[in-house]
Enzyme design. Structure first.
Site, short mmCIF file in Angstrom:
data_model
loop_
_atom_site.label_atom_id
_atom_site.label_comp_id
_atom_site.label_asym_id
_atom_site.label_seq_id
_atom_site.Cartn_x
_atom_site.Cartn_y
_atom_site.Cartn_z
N GLY A 165 18.53 -57.77 23.11
CA GLY A 165 18.99 -59.07 22.89
C GLY A 165 20.26 -58.94 23.04
CG ASP B 268 16.58 -65.68 31.46
OD1 ASP B 268 15.87 -64.94 32.23
OD2 ASP B 268 17.91 -66.13 32.22
NE ARG C 130 14.53 -60.42 32.96
CZ ARG C 130 15.10 -61.06 33.60
NH1 ARG C 130 15.21 -62.25 32.19
NH2 ARG C 130 15.34 -61.67 34.13
CB THR D 227 17.95 -51.17 29.31
OG1 THR D 227 18.83 -50.83 28.35
CG2 THR D 227 17.50 -50.23 29.83
C1 LIG Z 1 17.48 -58.15 34.13
C2 LIG Z 1 18.58 -58.65 32.65
C3 LIG Z 1 18.01 -59.51 32.70
C4 LIG Z 1 18.52 -60.09 30.28
N1 LIG Z 1 17.20 -61.46 30.10
C5 LIG Z 1 17.42 -61.62 28.56
C6 LIG Z 1 17.25 -62.46 28.47
O1 LIG Z 1 16.32 -63.24 28.76
N2 LIG Z 1 17.53 -62.40 27.46
C7 LIG Z 1 18.21 -61.82 26.00
O2 LIG Z 1 18.71 -62.26 25.12
N3 LIG Z 1 19.41 -61.39 26.82
C8 LIG Z 1 19.22 -60.13 28.04
N4 LIG Z 1 19.88 -59.60 28.44
C9 LIG Z 1 20.82 -58.89 27.75
C10 LIG Z 1 20.83 -57.88 26.61
O3 LIG Z 1 19.46 -58.05 26.27
C11 LIG Z 1 21.38 -56.89 26.43
O4 LIG Z 1 22.09 -58.05 25.53
C12 LIG Z 1 22.22 -56.25 27.86
O5 LIG Z 1 21.43 -55.77 28.87
C13 LIG Z 1 22.96 -55.58 27.24
O6 LIG Z 1 22.00 -54.13 26.53
P1 LIG Z 1 22.15 -53.13 27.29
O7 LIG Z 1 21.02 -52.93 26.88
O8 LIG Z 1 22.28 -52.59 28.59
O9 LIG Z 1 22.04 -51.79 26.58
P2 LIG Z 1 23.51 -51.65 25.25
O10 LIG Z 1 23.60 -50.47 24.32
O11 LIG Z 1 24.28 -52.96 24.76
O12 LIG Z 1 24.94 -50.61 26.53
C14 LIG Z 1 24.01 -49.90 26.87
C15 LIG Z 1 25.39 -49.41 28.20
O13 LIG Z 1 25.78 -50.17 29.31
C16 LIG Z 1 27.01 -50.86 29.50
N5 LIG Z 1 26.87 -52.57 29.38
C17 LIG Z 1 25.98 -52.93 28.24
N6 LIG Z 1 26.16 -54.19 28.52
C18 LIG Z 1 27.28 -54.27 29.66
C19 LIG Z 1 28.51 -54.77 29.80
N7 LIG Z 1 27.97 -56.53 29.47
N8 LIG Z 1 29.54 -54.89 30.94
C20 LIG Z 1 29.66 -53.67 30.96
N9 LIG Z 1 28.83 -52.81 30.98
C21 LIG Z 1 27.16 -53.30 30.17
C22 LIG Z 1 27.66 -49.68 29.06
O14 LIG Z 1 28.32 -48.51 29.95
C23 LIG Z 1 26.91 -49.90 27.94
O15 LIG Z 1 27.58 -48.46 27.24
C24 LIG Z 1 19.08 -59.59 30.10
C25 LIG Z 1 19.44 -58.00 30.39
C26 LIG Z 1 18.88 -57.83 32.32
C27 LIG Z 1 19.85 -56.22 32.27
#
Ligand SMILES: Cc1cc2nc3c(=O)[nH]c(=O)nc-3n(C[C@H](O)[C@H](O)[C@H](O)COP(=O)(O)OP(=O)(O)OC[C@H]3O[C@@H](n4cnc5c(N)ncnc54)[C@H](O)[C@@H]3O)c2cc1C
Length: 311
Positions: free
Chosen positions: A190, A135, A186, A228
């Site tokens: 962030g 991660d 991946r 995402t």
């Molecule tokens: C498999 C996986 C591994 C990850 N690993 C890392 C990592 O190693 N380092 C790191 O910094 N981040 C990691 N993340 C987290 C990532 O950086 C984002 O913070 C997170 O995925 C929210 O962003 P989004 O791309 O979903 O888009 P956003 O634009 O934030 O969200 C899009 C939509 O997704 C839904 N959504 C998003 N987050 C949530 C939530 N918490 N609860 C409910 N609904 C939500 C909502 O419907 C929102 O409108 C990871 C995410 C995933 C999916």
């Protein structure tokens, strides 16, 4: 709001009082609030959740939660837990895929300790055909995480991959470098609050960078993971018309389960990130920061639980 919420939850994630409170109630019962996002505190609970996801056609990665350890003993203990997890997963028949964080394995103590611990995990992992994803944590750790990754890559470990964040200005170069190496990336937006000097302060810019990097990875990357929950990015990935076996989508346990299921139905590979363990508080705070509406969900749950106790 975007960075405001991140700042607030960053501050809350450091509150020892809230941490004690949440730790007491968050996992206490089957319906307790943290269980929406965390599979459980024990390996057995994680395996149960994993089995159920696997039966519904999902791929998995298991994350034994923990980060920011300060002592050699803690880093050793986390390393041993991962080694034990590998044995348990092999015996259970669950998919052989784990995710981990370098601050859990002693990168704050020193780089050599962390590499040693990684090797202690990668030896059995490699023997049993696991894939191990590192991660990406907040920006003070970006360079060292990539250095550790490249050191391990030079040492011929191949069942490893990295996460890169579109929020960081440097990520374009990092994606290029990983593509040159042939390493699996991946792509995430962030999850951390970052200074303007290294990250885009506006969400629109983070999204635009995600879209750009997604295209590069799908065209030139090596089995990239599009991690995402954003339907716009998912649509964009689909529009690239890349064969479904050449990449995978990834989402977090408990988030957009509807979308997870529909992608599986359409024949896409969909990996669910399944976190478990007792150190779930900072992880939960990041999930709240991403979507403050989750606070309402949790408050509702806590109130219901409190009423239930009174009865
Ligand atoms: C498999 C996986 C591994 C990850 N690993 C890392 C990592 O190693 N380092 C790191 O910094 N981040 C990691 N993340 C987290 C990532 O950086 C984002 O913070 C997170 O995925 C929210 O962003 P989004 O791309 O979903 O888009 P956003 O634009 O934030 O969200 C899009 C939509 O997704 C839904 N959504 C998003 N987050 C949530 C939530 N918490 N609860 C409910 N609904 C939500 C909502 O419907 C929102 O409108 C990871 C995410 C995933 C999916």
């Amino acid at each position: 709001m975007y960075s405001g919420a991140k700042s607030l939850f960053y501050a809350l994630s450091r509150s020892q009082f809230l941490k004690r409170l949440a730790s007491k109630y968050g996992m206490a019962h089957e319906e307790s609030f943290a269980r929406r996002f965390i599979a459980g505190e024990t390996v057995d609970e994680a395996i149960r959740a994993a089995r159920s996801l696997q039966a519904r056609g999902f791929l998995l990665t298991l994350d034994y939660l923990g980060e920011s350890v300060a002592t050699m003993d803690e880093a050793n203990a986390a390393t041993q837990e991962y080694v034990r997890l590998i044995d348990v997963l092999v015996a259970s028949g669950i998919e052989r895929n784990i995710s981990l964080k370098l601050t859990q394995l002693g990168v704050d103590i020193d780089r050599a300790t962390c590499i040693d611990n990684m090797r202690r995990i990668l030896e059995p992992a490699q023997r049993h055909g696991f894939f191990v994803r590192i991660d990406m944590e907040n920006s003070p750790y970006t360079a060292i995480t990539l250095e550790v990754f490249e050191t391990l890559w030079e040492q011929q470990y191949r069942g490893i991959g990295i996460a890169l964040q579109s929020s960081l200005r440097r990520t374009e170069q990092d994606v290029q470098r990983m593509n040159e190496l042939g390493a699996r990336v991946r792509l995430v937006k962030g999850a951390y609050k970052e200074p303007k000097s290294v990250a885009y302060p506006k969400k629109a810019d983070v999204d635009a960078a995600y879209a750009r990097l997604l295209r590069v990875l799908l065209a030139e990357g090596h089995y990239p993971a599009i991690a995402t929950h954003d339907p716009v990015m998912i649509e964009l990935a689909r529009a690239q018309n890349v064969a479904p076996e050449r990449f995978e989508f990834q989402m977090l346990y408990g988030i957009r389960r509807d979308l997870q299921q529909s992608l599986v139905k359409e024949g896409y590979r969909m990996r669910v990130y399944v976190p478990f363990g007792t150190q779930w508080y900072p992880y939960l705070m990041r999930r709240l920061a991403e979507r403050p509406a989750n606070v309402a969900f949790i408050t509702g749950n806590v109130l219901r639980e409190a009423m239930h106790r009174k009865r």
